[in-house]
Design a protein around this motif. Structure first.
Motif, PDB file in Angstrom:
ATOM      1  N   ARG A  68      -0.905  -2.991   8.753  1.00 15.00           N
ATOM      2  CA  ARG A  68       0.523  -2.831   9.036  1.00 15.00           C
ATOM      3  C   ARG A  68       1.402  -3.602   8.064  1.00 15.00           C
ATOM      4  NH1 ARG A  68       2.339  -3.080  15.125  1.00 15.00           N
ATOM      5  NH2 ARG A  68       0.600  -1.658  15.028  1.00 15.00           N
TER       6      ARG A  68
ATOM      7  N   ASN B  16       3.467   4.132  -0.828  1.00 19.74           N
ATOM      8  CA  ASN B  16       2.374   3.970   0.124  1.00 19.74           C
ATOM      9  C   ASN B  16       1.122   4.736  -0.290  1.00 19.74           C
ATOM     10  OD1 ASN B  16       3.445   2.278   2.459  1.00 19.74           O
ATOM     11  ND2 ASN B  16       5.110   3.737   2.062  1.00 19.74           N
TER      12      ASN B  16
ATOM     13  N   ARG C 276      -4.440   1.083   5.219  1.00 19.10           N
ATOM     14  CA  ARG C 276      -3.623  -0.108   4.964  1.00 19.10           C
ATOM     15  C   ARG C 276      -3.297  -0.836   6.265  1.00 19.10           C
ATOM     16  NH1 ARG C 276       0.798   0.456   0.338  1.00 19.10           N
ATOM     17  NH2 ARG C 276      -0.427   1.609  -1.165  1.00 19.10           N
TER      18      ARG C 276
ATOM     19  N   THR D  32      -3.818   5.967   7.411  1.00 16.85           N
ATOM     20  CA  THR D  32      -4.015   5.087   6.265  1.00 16.85           C
ATOM     21  C   THR D  32      -4.967   3.956   6.642  1.00 16.85           C
ATOM     22  OG1 THR D  32      -2.913   3.673   4.622  1.00 16.85           O
ATOM     23  CG2 THR D  32      -1.976   3.687   6.839  1.00 16.85           C
TER      24      THR D  32
ATOM     25  N   GLU E 258       1.065  -4.170   5.052  1.00 19.17           N
ATOM     26  CA  GLU E 258       1.093  -3.608   3.700  1.00 19.17           C
ATOM     27  C   GLU E 258       1.845  -2.285   3.616  1.00 19.17           C
ATOM     28  OE1 GLU E 258      -2.722  -3.421   1.798  1.00 19.17           O
ATOM     29  OE2 GLU E 258      -3.173  -5.512   2.288  1.00 19.17           O
ATOM     30  N   ILE E 259       2.322  -1.786   4.735  1.00 20.60           N
ATOM     31  CA  ILE E 259       3.111  -0.552   4.713  1.00 20.60           C
ATOM     32  C   ILE E 259       4.446  -0.848   4.044  1.00 20.60           C
ATOM     33  CG2 ILE E 259       4.279   1.184   6.144  1.00 20.60           C
ATOM     34  CD1 ILE E 259       1.214   1.432   6.133  1.00 20.60           C
ATOM     35  N   GLN E 260       4.835   0.009   3.103  1.00 16.36           N
ATOM     36  CA  GLN E 260       6.087  -0.167   2.375  1.00 16.36           C
ATOM     37  C   GLN E 260       7.173   0.727   2.981  1.00 16.36           C
ATOM     38  OE1 GLN E 260       6.587  -2.292  -0.491  1.00 16.36           O
ATOM     39  NE2 GLN E 260       4.712  -3.090   0.435  1.00 16.36           N
TER      40      GLN E 260
ATOM     41  N   ARG F  32      -0.451   4.768  11.393  1.00 14.53           N
ATOM     42  CA  ARG F  32       0.652   3.829  11.175  1.00 14.53           C
ATOM     43  C   ARG F  32       1.948   4.626  11.116  1.00 14.53           C
ATOM     44  NH1 ARG F  32      -1.772  -0.655  12.416  1.00 14.53           N
ATOM     45  NH2 ARG F  32      -3.326  -1.398  10.947  1.00 14.53           N
TER      46      ARG F  32
END
Length: 119
Positions: free
Chosen positions: A99, A34, A97, A95, A101-103, A3
């Motif tokens: 997409r 993250n 996570r 990750t 949820e990426i901060q 990501r």
């Protein structure tokens, strides 16, 4: 999964100290929000507006332990009326996570760049 996470910070002045402090704050926030370690980071691209020339932003990441992570610095294009004194980053990470949820992290005056996702 691979990501990308974005971020930016507006620094107070074109001084070595201000650039390192701002980038340290930005990189730390990206990592914490993250839940990342340096082992999760594939590479980081830093850009700085043309008015920032006192230090390489990547140095702040090196001081935070990014010793074996490929880092590069580049200059943003000089767009008339653009927000001054901004360092941006795009980190490629590994990750689990999804997409959404990426901060992404936009600090200080740089929050105005992406009011839709600024933290």
């Amino acid at each position: 999964m691979v990501r990308a996470v974005r971020g930016a910070v507006q620094v107070e002045a074109d001084t070595r100290e201000a650039i390192l402090a701002g980038v340290t704050e930005l990189v730390t926030a990206v990592m914490e929000r993250n839940a990342l370690t340096t082992d999760d980071v594939i590479s980081v691209i830093f850009t700085a507006t043309p008015d920032l020339t006192s230090e390489f932003p990547a140095l702040a990441a090196r001081k935070l332990g990014f010793h074996d992570v490929p880092l590069i610095c580049a200059s943003e294009i000089d767009v008339p009326g653009a927000l001054p004194r901004v360092v941006r980053l795009m980190a490629h990470i590994e990750t689990a996570r999804p997409r959404q949820e990426i901060q992404h992290v936009y600090l200080k005056g740089a929050a105005a760049l992406r009011v839709d996702i600024a933290q």
